[in-house]
Design a protein around this motif. Structure first.
Motif, PDB file in Angstrom:
ATOM      1  N   TYR A  91      22.988 -24.526  10.829  1.00  0.00           N
ATOM      2  CA  TYR A  91      24.123 -24.041  10.219  1.00  0.00           C
ATOM      3  C   TYR A  91      23.878 -24.272   8.747  1.00  0.00           C
ATOM      4  CZ  TYR A  91      28.374 -22.906   9.579  1.00  0.00           C
ATOM      5  OH  TYR A  91      30.366 -23.017   9.531  1.00  0.00           O
ATOM      6  N   ARG A  92      23.490 -25.313   8.452  1.00  0.00           N
ATOM      7  CA  ARG A  92      23.699 -25.514   6.954  1.00  0.00           C
ATOM      8  C   ARG A  92      22.733 -24.520   6.194  1.00  0.00           C
ATOM      9  NH1 ARG A  92      22.624 -31.876   6.078  1.00  0.00           N
ATOM     10  NH2 ARG A  92      24.486 -31.091   4.295  1.00  0.00           N
ATOM     11  N   PHE A  93      21.735 -24.486   6.477  1.00  0.00           N
ATOM     12  CA  PHE A  93      20.490 -23.186   6.112  1.00  0.00           C
ATOM     13  C   PHE A  93      21.320 -21.588   5.585  1.00  0.00           C
ATOM     14  CE2 PHE A  93      17.151 -25.921   6.271  1.00  0.00           C
ATOM     15  CZ  PHE A  93      16.440 -26.592   4.559  1.00  0.00           C
ATOM     16  N   VAL A  94      21.531 -21.232   7.471  1.00  0.00           N
ATOM     17  CA  VAL A  94      21.475 -19.865   7.075  1.00  0.00           C
ATOM     18  C   VAL A  94      23.657 -19.701   6.670  1.00  0.00           C
ATOM     19  CG1 VAL A  94      22.250 -17.946   9.524  1.00  0.00           C
ATOM     20  CG2 VAL A  94      20.956 -19.361   9.253  1.00  0.00           C
ATOM     21  N   LYS A  95      24.098 -20.160   7.560  1.00  0.00           N
ATOM     22  CA  LYS A  95      25.903 -19.654   6.680  1.00  0.00           C
ATOM     23  C   LYS A  95      26.327 -20.251   5.623  1.00  0.00           C
ATOM     24  CE  LYS A  95      29.601 -18.752   8.877  1.00  0.00           C
ATOM     25  NZ  LYS A  95      30.278 -17.373  10.233  1.00  0.00           N
ATOM     26  N   GLN A  96      26.070 -21.934   5.849  1.00  0.00           N
ATOM     27  CA  GLN A  96      26.690 -22.779   4.107  1.00  0.00           C
ATOM     28  C   GLN A  96      26.149 -22.258   3.158  1.00  0.00           C
ATOM     29  OE1 GLN A  96      27.282 -26.263   6.595  1.00  0.00           O
ATOM     30  NE2 GLN A  96      27.905 -27.108   4.407  1.00  0.00           N
ATOM     31  N   TRP A  97      25.106 -22.433   3.274  1.00  0.00           N
ATOM     32  CA  TRP A  97      24.243 -22.742   2.120  1.00  0.00           C
ATOM     33  C   TRP A  97      24.086 -20.919   2.033  1.00  0.00           C
ATOM     34  CZ3 TRP A  97      20.590 -26.751   3.598  1.00  0.00           C
ATOM     35  CH2 TRP A  97      21.568 -28.202   3.495  1.00  0.00           C
ATOM     36  N   ARG A  98      23.883 -19.802   2.788  1.00  0.00           N
ATOM     37  CA  ARG A  98      23.557 -18.437   2.474  1.00  0.00           C
ATOM     38  C   ARG A  98      21.869 -18.437   1.942  1.00  0.00           C
ATOM     39  NH1 ARG A  98      28.071 -15.354   2.902  1.00  0.00           N
ATOM     40  NH2 ARG A  98      27.398 -14.266   1.750  1.00  0.00           N
ATOM     41  N   LEU A  99      20.803 -19.960   3.258  1.00  0.00           N
ATOM     42  CA  LEU A  99      19.519 -19.624   1.917  1.00  0.00           C
ATOM     43  C   LEU A  99      18.508 -19.034   3.184  1.00  0.00           C
ATOM     44  CD1 LEU A  99      19.253 -22.970   0.580  1.00  0.00           C
ATOM     45  CD2 LEU A  99      19.599 -20.547  -1.023  1.00  0.00           C
ATOM     46  N   ALA A 100      18.830 -19.280   4.710  1.00  0.00           N
ATOM     47  CA  ALA A 100      17.876 -18.373   5.511  1.00  0.00           C
ATOM     48  C   ALA A 100      18.664 -16.994   6.270  1.00  0.00           C
ATOM     49  CB  ALA A 100      17.730 -19.783   6.113  1.00  0.00           C
ATOM     50  N   LEU A 101      17.444 -16.360   6.069  1.00  0.00           N
ATOM     51  CA  LEU A 101      17.655 -14.795   6.157  1.00  0.00           C
ATOM     52  C   LEU A 101      16.637 -14.490   7.509  1.00  0.00           C
ATOM     53  CD1 LEU A 101      16.832 -13.987   2.935  1.00  0.00           C
ATOM     54  CD2 LEU A 101      18.989 -13.841   3.923  1.00  0.00           C
ATOM     55  N   PRO A 102      16.858 -13.511   8.030  1.00  0.00           N
ATOM     56  CA  PRO A 102      16.576 -12.817   9.634  1.00  0.00           C
ATOM     57  C   PRO A 102      15.163 -12.356   8.891  1.00  0.00           C
ATOM     58  CG  PRO A 102      18.472 -11.676   9.230  1.00  0.00           C
ATOM     59  CD  PRO A 102      18.237 -12.762   8.383  1.00  0.00           C
ATOM     60  N   LEU A 103      14.554 -12.028   9.753  1.00  0.00           N
ATOM     61  CA  LEU A 103      13.334 -11.277   9.786  1.00  0.00           C
ATOM     62  C   LEU A 103      13.706  -9.878  10.152  1.00  0.00           C
ATOM     63  CD1 LEU A 103      10.088 -11.274   8.655  1.00  0.00           C
ATOM     64  CD2 LEU A 103       9.354 -11.991  10.763  1.00  0.00           C
ATOM     65  N   HIS A 104      13.306  -9.010   9.429  1.00  0.00           N
ATOM     66  CA  HIS A 104      13.602  -7.586   9.681  1.00  0.00           C
ATOM     67  C   HIS A 104      14.677  -7.059  10.367  1.00  0.00           C
ATOM     68  CE1 HIS A 104       9.604  -5.266   7.773  1.00  0.00           C
ATOM     69  NE2 HIS A 104       8.801  -6.336   8.135  1.00  0.00           N
ATOM     70  N   ALA A 105      15.513  -7.603  10.138  1.00  0.00           N
ATOM     71  CA  ALA A 105      16.325  -7.326  10.466  1.00  0.00           C
ATOM     72  C   ALA A 105      17.828  -5.965  10.756  1.00  0.00           C
ATOM     73  CB  ALA A 105      18.070  -7.836   9.469  1.00  0.00           C
ATOM     74  N   GLU A 106      16.895  -5.331  10.084  1.00  0.00           N
ATOM     75  CA  GLU A 106      16.511  -3.493  10.554  1.00  0.00           C
ATOM     76  C   GLU A 106      15.707  -3.049  12.054  1.00  0.00           C
ATOM     77  OE1 GLU A 106      14.778  -4.895   8.811  1.00  0.00           O
ATOM     78  OE2 GLU A 106      13.195  -3.857   8.625  1.00  0.00           O
ATOM     79  N   PHE A 107      15.535  -3.483  12.516  1.00  0.00           N
ATOM     80  CA  PHE A 107      15.488  -3.789  14.664  1.00  0.00           C
ATOM     81  C   PHE A 107      16.537  -3.986  15.241  1.00  0.00           C
ATOM     82  CE2 PHE A 107      10.474  -5.348  13.157  1.00  0.00           C
ATOM     83  CZ  PHE A 107       9.901  -4.291  12.469  1.00  0.00           C
ATOM     84  N   ARG A 131      11.361  -6.101  -4.173  1.00  0.00           N
ATOM     85  CA  ARG A 131      12.002  -5.196  -3.256  1.00  0.00           C
ATOM     86  C   ARG A 131      11.575  -5.684  -1.685  1.00  0.00           C
ATOM     87  NH1 ARG A 131      11.300  -0.155  -5.630  1.00  0.00           N
ATOM     88  NH2 ARG A 131      10.929  -1.286  -7.704  1.00  0.00           N
ATOM     89  N   TYR A 132      10.214  -5.959  -2.347  1.00  0.00           N
ATOM     90  CA  TYR A 132       9.065  -6.454  -1.100  1.00  0.00           C
ATOM     91  C   TYR A 132       9.837  -7.277  -0.056  1.00  0.00           C
ATOM     92  CZ  TYR A 132       4.977  -8.184   1.574  1.00  0.00           C
ATOM     93  OH  TYR A 132       4.362  -8.541   2.921  1.00  0.00           O
ATOM     94  N   MET A 133      10.399  -8.456  -0.671  1.00  0.00           N
ATOM     95  CA  MET A 133      10.604  -8.753   0.181  1.00  0.00           C
ATOM     96  C   MET A 133      12.375  -9.477   0.822  1.00  0.00           C
ATOM     97  SD  MET A 133       8.982 -11.595  -0.873  1.00  0.00           S
ATOM     98  CE  MET A 133       9.210 -13.291   0.092  1.00  0.00           C
ATOM     99  N   ALA A 134      12.620  -7.975   0.318  1.00  0.00           N
ATOM    100  CA  ALA A 134      14.028  -7.395   0.956  1.00  0.00           C
ATOM    101  C   ALA A 134      13.611  -6.673   1.823  1.00  0.00           C
ATOM    102  CB  ALA A 134      14.009  -6.732  -0.495  1.00  0.00           C
ATOM    103  N   LYS A 135      12.666  -5.123   1.818  1.00  0.00           N
ATOM    104  CA  LYS A 135      12.358  -4.412   2.926  1.00  0.00           C
ATOM    105  C   LYS A 135      12.089  -6.093   3.935  1.00  0.00           C
ATOM    106  CE  LYS A 135      10.604  -1.334   4.456  1.00  0.00           C
ATOM    107  NZ  LYS A 135       9.164  -0.934   4.478  1.00  0.00           N
ATOM    108  N   LEU A 136      11.258  -7.234   3.609  1.00  0.00           N
ATOM    109  CA  LEU A 136      10.953  -8.717   5.198  1.00  0.00           C
ATOM    110  C   LEU A 136      12.447  -9.172   5.539  1.00  0.00           C
ATOM    111  CD1 LEU A 136       7.669 -10.314   3.791  1.00  0.00           C
ATOM    112  CD2 LEU A 136       7.963  -9.198   6.249  1.00  0.00           C
ATOM    113  N   PHE A 137      13.294  -9.248   4.100  1.00  0.00           N
ATOM    114  CA  PHE A 137      13.927 -10.631   4.892  1.00  0.00           C
ATOM    115  C   PHE A 137      15.829  -9.792   4.375  1.00  0.00           C
ATOM    116  CE2 PHE A 137      10.507 -12.733   3.537  1.00  0.00           C
ATOM    117  CZ  PHE A 137      10.194 -13.725   5.123  1.00  0.00           C
ATOM    118  N   SER A 138      15.716  -8.956   4.278  1.00  0.00           N
ATOM    119  CA  SER A 138      17.161  -7.947   4.076  1.00  0.00           C
ATOM    120  C   SER A 138      17.421  -6.941   4.408  1.00  0.00           C
ATOM    121  CB  SER A 138      18.256  -8.582   2.906  1.00  0.00           C
ATOM    122  OG  SER A 138      16.914  -8.257   1.696  1.00  0.00           O
ATOM    123  N   ALA A 139      16.508  -6.199   5.076  1.00  0.00           N
ATOM    124  CA  ALA A 139      17.058  -5.381   5.522  1.00  0.00           C
ATOM    125  C   ALA A 139      17.124  -3.998   4.361  1.00  0.00           C
ATOM    126  CB  ALA A 139      18.081  -4.738   6.244  1.00  0.00           C
ATOM    127  N   GLY A 140      16.231  -4.304   3.731  1.00  0.00           N
ATOM    128  CA  GLY A 140      16.124  -3.888   1.990  1.00  0.00           C
ATOM    129  C   GLY A 140      16.626  -3.620   1.253  1.00  0.00           C
TER     130      GLY A 140
END
Ligand code: SF4
Ligand code: SF4
Length: 502
Positions: free
Chosen positions: A330-346, A395-404
């Motif tokens: 919860y801390r990494f994902v929501k509170q600190w907004r550091l962790a991101l899902p892999l290929h959210a576009e799926f 842009r490469y990291m965005a393609k992996l972790f934030s659906a672009g």
């Protein structure tokens, strides 16, 4: 609000050293049987690279995950009619060549070889044909850019880059890569569950772990196609599919999964997230650029009294709610907004999140000294400019972790850079207070938050990394039926080994 609990994960990629201890721990516990030779429920890939199975991210080839059909979500694989027509022929399955031909070695020869002048060797032997073979691929064949022309250069995520950027990536002096460990994401909107015509794949109510019933599986293998991460596998010996079970027998006894426990880099975190199940479809349907934010939104604050009340009304135990309040995820994902899902576009709403790895900075060596002073020509101070001058294009990291969406991934990086600058100023010095304050401002963070991020990243205890909730199997059964009756009828569990065709 339909609040439910999900055991979730964070992998901090900056700390992964690519040692594959996690893969081997999993392999030795779960996939050392006949029929599982080629399976790696946990695998570690080098990125850029094509991964395992080859090109798994290419959904034009594999048709995994979901797509938007107008306003509605639909499986990319097929609709109901297409499902029926493809029942006996699924053209979108990976073949053994996409995984690799599993092999062992003729170890016996080391002992049985007749006396001679040369040292006996153990030749590679195919586990499929039993014949000697040349090894041409493996689960981490493109490790550290091995075989780059075949593998790294064909990474589908490189499509977003210009030709020049692609060339820069592999220039000898600027070469850059990182490791990406992958397990089943135990998604909120799992493609594997939706694709299975036999209803064999299901999401466990009390903790969200996605499991595959060996009794119900009829080997249609649609789960393999439906999962865009290619994290279900077909066991040719039993004729059933198998997948990562998040070591639920270990979790039920209070221990973290084996790949988490054995992780040498201590990159892995496990904890509970509470989420609003009534919003799953709406969340998975937003436009690509909003997917990460929508997924954050569906995760609920475990200290909010309304959320606690809704969770209790759904039968979530107080111990589970307490675990959610202590959750490092919860801390990494929501509170600190550091962790991101892999290929959210799926659009499967994966519940394994990644803290992206820090990117090496472009610089040069001048008079024998590391020099990035020309970074001052940008409006930012040299250390802060590392994002703009990173060797791995954003842009490469965005393609992996934030659906672009580059802004989402950049915000995560700005905070990580602030942590680096703040801690460097504190421990090594040589950085002006003005630059530290600027880093905190740009990273949208505070000294207290930076200290907390540093603690959980660099010096976490075992108990801080793994907040394993008491899973309360007995009380979960109690919600639906009398546990004694359940025991009498069902025994202590599924005891028969799966049989082909049964
Ligand atoms: S990652 Fe796991 S839960 Fe998600 S679709 Fe694939 S097999 Fe299913
Ligand atoms: S054990 Fe940990 S550090 Fe090693 S490869 Fe696996 S995830 Fe990375």
């Amino acid at each position: 609000m339909d609040v439910r609990a999900q055991v979730s994960m964070v992998f901090h990629l900056d700390k992964c050293i690519g040692c594959h201890t996690c893969s081997v721990a999993c392999k030795n516990i779960w996939t050392d049987r006949k029929g599982t030779e080629y399976m790696w429920w946990n695998n570690v890939e080098t990125k850029p690279g094509t991964g395992y199975p080859t090109l798994w991210e290419d959904q034009e080839k594999y048709k995994g995950g979901w797509t938007k059909n107008g306003e509605r979500l639909a499986l990319k694989l097929h609709g109901r009619v297409g499902g029926l027509s493809n029942l006996f022929f699924n053209p979108y399955l990976p073949t053994v060549d996409d995984y690799y031909e599993p092999w062992t070695y003729d170890y016996g020869h080391l002992f049985d070889a007749p006396a001679g002048d040369d040292q006996p060797t153990a030749r590679a032997v195919s586990m499929i044909t039993g014949k000697p073979m040349e090894i041409e691929a493996g689960p981490n064949w493109d490790d550290d850019y091995g075989g780059s022309p075949l593998y790294a250069e064909n990474d589908p995520n490189l499509d977003a880059l210009t030709e020049e950027e692609r060339e820069q990536l592999t220039e000898m002096e600027r070469v850059v890569f990182f490791y990406l460990p992958r397990i089943c994401n135990h998604c909120l909107n799992p493609g594997c569950v939706a694709a299975c015509p036999a209803g064999a794949v299901y999401k466990r109510g009390e903790d969200g772990i996605v499991l595959l019933s060996q009794e119900k599986c009829r080997a249609w293998r649609m789960c393999i196609s439906g999962c865009p991460y290619k994290k279900t596998y077909y066991n040719w010996s039993t004729g059933k599919s198998e997948k990562c079970i998040l070591c639920y027998p270990r979790l039920e006894s209070g221990q973290p999964p084996a790949c988490f426990h054995s992780c040498v880099g201590r990159i892995r975190y496990l904890g509970v997230l509470l989420y609003d199940a009534s919003r799953i479809e709406a969340t998975a349907s937003v436009p690509d650029r909003d997917l990460v934010e929508a997924q954050r939104e569906i995760i609920q604050d475990p200290r909010d009294p309304r959320v606690i009340a809704a969770a209790r009304a759904n039968g979530v135990s107080d111990a589970m709610i307490d675990a959610a309040q202590q959750s490092p995820v919860y801390r990494f994902v929501k509170q600190w907004r550091l962790a991101l899902p892999l290929h959210a576009e799926f659009r499967t709403l994966p519940m394994l999140f990644y803290v992206p790895p820090m990117l090496p900075v472009l610089a040069k060596v001048k008079d024998g000294r590391y020099d990035n002073a020309d970074a001052a020509s940008t409006s930012l101070a040299p250390l802060l400019s590392s994002l703009e001058r990173a060797r791995m294009p954003l842009r490469y990291m965005a393609k992996l972790f934030s659906a672009g969406n580059e802004e989402v991934v950049a915000a995560s990086y700005r905070k990580l850079i602030a942590v680096r600058i703040y801690m460097r100023a504190k421990t090594a010095g040589g950085i002006s207070d003005a630059e530290v304050q600027e880093a905190l401002r740009v990273g949208d963070t505070t000294p207290a938050e930076v200290e907390a991020i540093f603690q959980l990243t660099a010096r976490p205890t075992f108990e801080e990394r793994f907040v394993v909730p008491p899973l309360g199997r007995e009380s979960a059964i109690e919600a639906m039926r009398d546990p004694l009756e359940q025991k009498r009828e069902g025994g202590f569990g599924f005891r028969k080994a799966p049989v082909r065709g049964a």
